[in-house]
Scaffold this motif. Sequence first.
Motif, PDB file in Angstrom:
ATOM      1  N   ASP A  49      -6.882   5.222  11.075  1.00 52.76           N
ATOM      2  CA  ASP A  49      -6.405   4.971  12.444  1.00 52.76           C
ATOM      3  C   ASP A  49      -5.232   3.998  12.470  1.00 52.76           C
ATOM      4  O   ASP A  49      -4.661   3.767  13.529  1.00 52.76           O
ATOM      5  N   VAL A  82      -1.538   2.398  10.873  1.00 48.59           N
ATOM      6  CA  VAL A  82      -0.344   2.624  10.058  1.00 48.59           C
ATOM      7  C   VAL A  82       0.451   1.314  10.020  1.00 48.59           C
ATOM      8  O   VAL A  82       0.362   0.501  10.956  1.00 48.59           O
ATOM      9  N   ASP A 139       4.283  -0.165   9.590  1.00 47.33           N
ATOM     10  CA  ASP A 139       5.699   0.170   9.565  1.00 47.33           C
ATOM     11  C   ASP A 139       6.491  -1.125   9.758  1.00 47.33           C
ATOM     12  O   ASP A 139       6.206  -1.888  10.688  1.00 47.33           O
ATOM     13  N   TYR A 168      -0.055  -0.959  13.241  1.00 50.59           N
ATOM     14  CA  TYR A 168      -0.241  -0.246  14.508  1.00 50.59           C
ATOM     15  C   TYR A 168      -1.506   0.601  14.454  1.00 50.59           C
ATOM     16  O   TYR A 168      -1.876   1.119  13.402  1.00 50.59           O
TER      17      TYR A 168
END
Lengths: 322, 476
Positions: free
Chosen positions: B254, B256, B258, B263
């Motif tokens: 769920d 990520v 970046d 997030y």
Amino acid sequence: MLARSAQGLYWMSRYLERAEHLSRLLWLQTETLVDRPLPEIHLGWRRIYDMIGRRPPSGELVAPDSDDYALADAYTLADDLTFERSNPSSVRSCFALGRENGRQMRQSISGEMWTSLNLSYLRLQQLEIQDVWGASPEGFFAETAAAVDRFRGVAAATMYRDGGRHFMQLGRHIERAQLLLGLLLSQLAADRSIEEASEEGWTSLLRLYHAFEAYTDRYSVEVEREQVMDILVTSPRLPHSLMRTLDQIVFELDAIGPGPDAQSSEEARGEGDGLSALLHETWPVRDDTEGLLRRLSERCRTLHDLVNSCYFEYPTAPALPR
Amino acid sequence: MDFDSYDLDPAIYDEMLLPDGTHRAHCAEIYETLRELSPEEIDLIQERVTRMFSTEGITFTVYGDDEADERIIPVDCVPRVVSRADWEHLERGLTQRLQAINLFLGDVYGQGRILEDGVIPVDVVRGCPQYRLEMRGVSPPSGTWVAVCGTDIVRTNDGFFVLEDNLRVPSGVSYMIANRKAVKESLRRLYRSSRVRGVEQYGSLLRATLQELAPEGCSDPAIALLTPGVYNSAFYEHMFLARELGADLVEGRDLVVDGGVVYARTTTGLRRIDVIYRRVDDDFLDPLVFRPDSLLGVPGLMEAYRLGNVTLANAPGTGVADDKSVYAYVPDMIRYYLAEEPVLHNVETYLCRRPEDLEYTLDNLDSLVVKRVGESGGYGMLVGPHATPEERNEYAKGVREDPAGFIAQPTLALSRSPCLVDGRLEPRHVDLRPFVLQGRETRIVPGAFCRVALRRGSLVVNSSQGGGGKDLWVLD
């Protein structure tokens, strides 16, 4: 809300709708065992297996030639459709899958919803076909269907009207539309296999969808196939009618709003609108009813895929904030 | 219910009764209530408590040969009562202990003064599998490495002893609250008149703690609880705590990362996460840094953490302080960092890495409890007095092959508490696991997950091995 949570709620709702639908069908089917002719009983089983797209344990359904045979067969078939763990469409499997999705998303549903779902699941886990068959299988199936109704009531009374609720409702209505379409197609196929359209088959559909009284009010006590289809497909007041179900899908998509990607959001919303419009604009079609029902069924599947790729399993890169 | 057939043993501390069979002063109310209840009434109470766990699906998962099994944790309806004075003593000791442990972690991942000064041998720390080189030079917010600590404590006739500090992903707090809910509803009058201190505020205290540990400049942090998923034995607890926290319950898939920012994937896009209460072991947190085959973690999470863009609670690497060998040095840590004497004592521990301790252990296997340093949950353990000569011989071979992998402790006469067994009150061995929260301040709810060895004579309280739970009442 978290995409995986929304997906879990969506699937929980689909599985429970499936469990309720199958329970109601089995309730009606076990009633036929008491006093209906053997061919009607045989057609009833065939309709159920056609609808869920599964072959019976013996491989083929054989028309019974005696009451004893029909009852023995019914025991095996009811077990397969209700308690068989290896059958992913059995009532028990659907409850287990619904409950498993609910278990994973417990933080997104109310405690009362979880308790209601868990108790129904535990009840089914403790029973086998021999426990229900001797007494009142009709009562068992009625109670099982009512358990889903109760769950929905508890959900309506206790759940926040947030995204999770709308994804639950969306899953429920997409499943409902597909089940109704599948059952209408099965009944039409059953009609084709016999010389005369089976009035009993269509009557049982009216009873299944709580439409018998509405039908007799609107038409007569004579049950006609076209009129049954009309009421099941278009009645604005019938909770399970196809038109109402498709309109509800459009409503839920509106309430959910766009996903992270504008284009796929448009596509999902467009498919929902398109489904509803297709039915509103083309029904009744007397010359190719099956063709229309099939197109609607395929578009429901397409809508499911679009919902999945728009809200649940979208590609990450375009969604990153820039 | 009567205590006439209660098997009281003066050599073992009983939580309710004195050696002469009369009740302890702080247990007067519960003792009298139990005596007034008929066997049928108490059976009914037990049934209600058990049914609540079943109805609410309060389960843990046990892994067998074939598949994961979802089980209800057995709960005994007779609460264990702790006096106010005893609890205050425990609170002082737990606060002191966690303070020293956090200073130790900052030190061993920083300057390493305690190692230079020879208080703890370098190889005990740096050779520990839980020592994470990746954490060298990291400074978590407020110097808090361990935000949530679950310390296992036992009592004997000689007082309280710390059995172990669980500093990685301690579990059990949800059972503490569930036990309380079930028992409170079943013993309403007694609960009210006993003036029991509440534990239900744990969720809000945990939230306050995690908020205090948010990255600098983040006043209203988005919090997520990272779970390995539904097949984890403590999944019920993860779900429960996420709900209490008002946090998203996320799995690795769920999240990520970046640009060094974490997030969560939502239905409307990606939403920034500031604090992660992680219930995933270090090894699985980030496949780019730890185990590359991990599917439970989040690639890039450690980068975001080191940049200070997200807080992980507990911090990676805290396991070095609850290693069974390092445990032996906690009293020395307290003296070294705080210049105080430990309030709570350790169990005497023989480190088999020391030749003299190894020899003692092998000579006294029949009276010792021997544990593998890397195991937990009661696994890999030999309870000498309960083992057969063959089992002891077999175990001794393993100890000789890898002495540094074992510690030994005397078999303690763990205290016992009355439990309802087959309609009668019988004594069973118990421990307790209070939970300490450390943000900018220390918070302890007055309660604990009280574990019970339900098998007669057993000293193993772990739920995976036949143990159960009990409500623990701290009196006001």
